[in-house]
Write an enzyme that holds these catalytic residues in place. Structure first.
Site, short mmCIF file in Angstrom:
data_model
loop_
_atom_site.label_atom_id
_atom_site.label_comp_id
_atom_site.label_asym_id
_atom_site.label_seq_id
_atom_site.Cartn_x
_atom_site.Cartn_y
_atom_site.Cartn_z
CB CYS A 8 8.12 55.56 72.18
SG CYS A 8 7.75 55.09 70.49
CG ASN A 11 7.59 57.82 65.75
OD1 ASN A 11 7.67 58.41 64.68
ND2 ASN A 11 6.60 58.04 66.57
NE ARG A 14 6.97 52.53 74.19
CZ ARG A 14 8.08 52.66 74.89
NH1 ARG A 14 8.01 52.68 76.21
NH2 ARG A 14 9.25 52.77 74.31
CG ASP A 125 8.63 49.09 73.34
OD1 ASP A 125 7.69 48.88 72.52
OD2 ASP A 125 9.75 49.51 73.00
#
Length: 156
Positions: A8, A11, A14, A125
């Protein structure tokens, strides 16, 4: 050893949620000696930090360990080490493709390709939306499907 890397942006939300969830599924299936999981970000914004507090909370409620997890950025060596690169959204996919080192044997598939219950192309997100519960639901379904695909593809 089959190796999977979830990717993602930073980090901390997700991809570590997917890493921990997938690792939990792998352990429960008795496949820890055959499948390894990690996560990374395309950016270095949170390098060295643990998963986001909300991610830790969701994982804790589900009794899924995130112990020892720290944010890191995708590295060139990841293209050598991993069999699957699983970006969480289209932007992460584009970033990976721009970074890509020529390897025909690596499978790069958007995470949402493993989530049949949603028409969305991206895992939202939660760092920006705050909807960690929705993300966890998507990740749970996607990890279950990905694990089944890996088992079929590799005869496990």
């Amino acid at each position: 050893m089959i190796r999977v890397l979830f990717v993602c942006l930073g980090n901390i939300c997700r991809s570590p949620m997917a890493e921990a969830t997938m690792r939990d599924r792998i352990e429960k299936a008795g496949l820890s000696d055959q499948i390894e999981v990690d996560s990374a970000g395309t950016g270095d914004y949170h390098e060295g930090k643990p998963p986001h507090a909300e991610t830790r909370g969701i994982l804790g409620k589900a009794d899924i360990s995130y112990e020892g997890m720290r944010a890191r950025q995708v590295e060139e060596g990841d293209w050598e080490k991993f069999d699957y690169l699983i970006p969480m959204d289209r932007k992460n996919l584009r970033d990976l493709k721009a970074f890509e080192v020529a390897h025909d044997d690596i499978k790069v598939v958007k995470f949402m390709d493993y989530v049949a219950s949603s028409e969305s192309e991206d895992v939202p997100d939660p760092y920006f939306s705050g909807n960690f519960d929705e993300v966890y639901e998507l990740i749970t379904e996607g990890c279950d499907t990905l694990l089944e695909d890996i088992k079929q593809d590799h005869g496990l």
